[in-house]
Design a protein around this motif. Structure first.
Motif, PDB file in Angstrom:
ATOM      1  N   HIS A  26      39.921  89.017  62.012  1.00  0.00           N
ATOM      2  CA  HIS A  26      39.768  89.893  60.851  1.00  0.00           C
ATOM      3  C   HIS A  26      39.618  89.102  59.549  1.00  0.00           C
ATOM      4  O   HIS A  26      38.848  89.486  58.674  1.00  0.00           O
ATOM      5  N   TYR A  27      40.349  87.995  59.426  1.00  0.00           N
ATOM      6  CA  TYR A  27      40.408  87.282  58.149  1.00  0.00           C
ATOM      7  C   TYR A  27      39.569  86.004  58.079  1.00  0.00           C
ATOM      8  O   TYR A  27      39.438  85.424  57.000  1.00  0.00           O
ATOM      9  N   ILE A  28      38.982  85.571  59.167  1.00  0.00           N
ATOM     10  CA  ILE A  28      38.252  84.300  59.161  1.00  0.00           C
ATOM     11  C   ILE A  28      37.099  84.304  58.154  1.00  0.00           C
ATOM     12  O   ILE A  28      36.923  83.346  57.404  1.00  0.00           O
ATOM     13  N   THR A  29      36.327  85.366  58.113  1.00  0.00           N
ATOM     14  CA  THR A  29      35.156  85.394  57.232  1.00  0.00           C
ATOM     15  C   THR A  29      35.534  85.346  55.759  1.00  0.00           C
ATOM     16  O   THR A  29      35.000  84.517  55.015  1.00  0.00           O
ATOM     17  N   PRO A  30      36.441  86.196  55.278  1.00  0.00           N
ATOM     18  CA  PRO A  30      36.771  86.100  53.844  1.00  0.00           C
ATOM     19  C   PRO A  30      37.447  84.793  53.458  1.00  0.00           C
ATOM     20  O   PRO A  30      37.193  84.267  52.371  1.00  0.00           O
ATOM     21  N   TYR A  32      36.951  81.876  54.943  1.00  0.00           N
ATOM     22  CA  TYR A  32      35.880  80.877  54.951  1.00  0.00           C
ATOM     23  C   TYR A  32      35.049  80.979  53.667  1.00  0.00           C
ATOM     24  O   TYR A  32      34.733  79.959  53.050  1.00  0.00           O
ATOM     25  N   ARG A  33      34.688  82.200  53.259  1.00  0.00           N
ATOM     26  CA  ARG A  33      33.896  82.374  52.028  1.00  0.00           C
ATOM     27  C   ARG A  33      34.643  81.810  50.835  1.00  0.00           C
ATOM     28  O   ARG A  33      34.060  81.127  49.997  1.00  0.00           O
ATOM     29  N   PHE A  34      35.922  82.097  50.742  1.00  0.00           N
ATOM     30  CA  PHE A  34      36.730  81.599  49.629  1.00  0.00           C
ATOM     31  C   PHE A  34      36.716  80.076  49.608  1.00  0.00           C
ATOM     32  O   PHE A  34      36.492  79.457  48.565  1.00  0.00           O
ATOM     33  N   PHE A 103      27.758  84.837  45.955  1.00  0.00           N
ATOM     34  CA  PHE A 103      27.995  85.327  44.611  1.00  0.00           C
ATOM     35  C   PHE A 103      27.479  86.748  44.433  1.00  0.00           C
ATOM     36  O   PHE A 103      26.432  86.989  43.864  1.00  0.00           O
ATOM     37  N   GLU A 104      28.241  87.682  44.911  1.00  0.00           N
ATOM     38  CA  GLU A 104      27.905  89.084  44.718  1.00  0.00           C
ATOM     39  C   GLU A 104      28.935  89.662  43.749  1.00  0.00           C
ATOM     40  O   GLU A 104      29.738  90.509  44.100  1.00  0.00           O
ATOM     41  N   ILE A 105      28.898  89.171  42.536  1.00  0.00           N
ATOM     42  CA  ILE A 105      29.862  89.595  41.535  1.00  0.00           C
ATOM     43  C   ILE A 105      29.272  90.813  40.821  1.00  0.00           C
ATOM     44  O   ILE A 105      28.811  90.732  39.688  1.00  0.00           O
ATOM     45  N   VAL A 106      29.309  91.929  41.553  1.00  0.00           N
ATOM     46  CA  VAL A 106      28.704  93.146  41.041  1.00  0.00           C
ATOM     47  C   VAL A 106      29.639  93.807  40.035  1.00  0.00           C
ATOM     48  O   VAL A 106      30.808  94.010  40.296  1.00  0.00           O
ATOM     49  N   GLY A 107      29.094  94.136  38.902  1.00  0.00           N
ATOM     50  CA  GLY A 107      29.868  94.856  37.889  1.00  0.00           C
ATOM     51  C   GLY A 107      30.844  93.985  37.127  1.00  0.00           C
ATOM     52  O   GLY A 107      31.647  94.515  36.360  1.00  0.00           O
ATOM     53  N   ALA A 108      30.824  92.673  37.320  1.00  0.00           N
ATOM     54  CA  ALA A 108      31.791  91.817  36.649  1.00  0.00           C
ATOM     55  C   ALA A 108      31.437  91.607  35.181  1.00  0.00           C
ATOM     56  O   ALA A 108      32.295  91.319  34.365  1.00  0.00           O
ATOM     57  N   LEU A 109      30.191  91.749  34.863  1.00  0.00           N
ATOM     58  CA  LEU A 109      29.766  91.509  33.491  1.00  0.00           C
ATOM     59  C   LEU A 109      29.660  92.832  32.746  1.00  0.00           C
ATOM     60  O   LEU A 109      29.183  93.815  33.281  1.00  0.00           O
ATOM     61  N   GLU A 110      30.084  92.826  31.521  1.00  0.00           N
ATOM     62  CA  GLU A 110      30.032  94.039  30.727  1.00  0.00           C
ATOM     63  C   GLU A 110      28.599  94.345  30.308  1.00  0.00           C
ATOM     64  O   GLU A 110      27.720  93.491  30.379  1.00  0.00           O
ATOM     65  N   LYS A 140      38.734  88.460  43.058  1.00  0.00           N
ATOM     66  CA  LYS A 140      38.574  89.823  42.554  1.00  0.00           C
ATOM     67  C   LYS A 140      37.214  90.412  42.914  1.00  0.00           C
ATOM     68  O   LYS A 140      37.129  91.523  43.424  1.00  0.00           O
ATOM     69  N   PHE A 141      36.143  89.673  42.648  1.00  0.00           N
ATOM     70  CA  PHE A 141      34.813  90.258  42.741  1.00  0.00           C
ATOM     71  C   PHE A 141      34.036  89.883  43.996  1.00  0.00           C
ATOM     72  O   PHE A 141      33.083  90.574  44.334  1.00  0.00           O
ATOM     73  N   VAL A 142      34.438  88.827  44.678  1.00  0.00           N
ATOM     74  CA  VAL A 142      33.782  88.495  45.944  1.00  0.00           C
ATOM     75  C   VAL A 142      34.629  89.017  47.099  1.00  0.00           C
ATOM     76  O   VAL A 142      34.130  89.690  47.989  1.00  0.00           O
ATOM     77  N   GLU A 143      35.934  88.725  47.052  1.00  0.00           N
ATOM     78  CA  GLU A 143      36.820  89.131  48.136  1.00  0.00           C
ATOM     79  C   GLU A 143      37.416  90.524  47.932  1.00  0.00           C
ATOM     80  O   GLU A 143      38.044  91.051  48.836  1.00  0.00           O
TER      81      GLU A 143
END
Length: 190
Positions: A26-30, A32-34, A103-110, A140-143
């Motif tokens: 369950h946790y290997i992918t997140p 690893y991404r981090f 880098f899918e930091i969706v909505g992180a920028l105002e 916060k924004f990727v995981e």
């Protein structure tokens, strides 16, 4: 949070490898991404991720539920492994070679920022943030962790995480606006 996580953890603490295997799956992918965002090299990320789960398995008896998902504990281990990696390698972090899908930091920028800013500019801006600010943005924004989970992983208070996030977003926004202005000036002089 994984359904039945508490039961799986207790079974794993009793030595049931299959239960730990479910947590691992369950946790290997997140995780690893981090790690990949922090070290930028596939081999290093794979090795460090392996070390995270090995350490988790070896220290599982010491894990105590504190109201947050098991992942908070894993992120804390991962962060420490990355820090140890850089201490022993004496290398500096660079996120230039990171796969852009991370880098899918969706909505992180105002509002007001051009959403078509080149990924390279965003990578450079993120790389210029402090390590704590980078960690908060990724968690916060990727995981998609909440502030409590991030606070546990970073061993900081919720307020400190909110402040780090606020400062990181403001710093990122300022760097991106500055970069955008520099690009506009270059276009005008060309």
């Amino acid at each position: 949070m994984l359904e039945g996580e508490h039961k799986l953890i207790e079974q794993a603490k009793d030595g049931q490898q299959e239960s730990f295997g479910k947590l691992y799956d369950h946790y290997i992918t997140p995780i690893y991404r981090f790690v990949m965002v922090k070290v930028n090299h596939r081999d290093d990320a794979e090795d460090l991720t392996h070390e995270v789960f090995l350490s988790a398995w070896q220290n599982l008896k010491n894990y105590k539920f504190q109201g947050f998902p098991f992942s908070s504990w894993l992120y804390q281990i991962a962060r420490n492994k990355v820090i140890d990696h850089y201490r022993t390698k004496k290398m500096h972090s660079s996120i230039d070679d990171v796969d852009e899908n991370i880098f899918e930091i969706v909505g992180a920028l105002e509002k007001g920022l051009d959403t078509s800013i080149a990924l390279e500019t965003v990578k450079e801006a993120i790389a210029s943030l402090s390590p704590d600010q980078q960690d908060v943005l990724v968690m916060k924004f990727v995981e998609d962790l909440n502030n409590g989970e991030i606070a546990t992983a970073l061993k900081k208070s919720d307020g400190a995480v909110r402040l780090l996030q606020h400062r990181a977003i403001n710093n990122l926004k300022a760097k991106l606006i500055s970069s955008e202005n520099n690009e506009s000036k270059k276009e005008l002089t060309s």
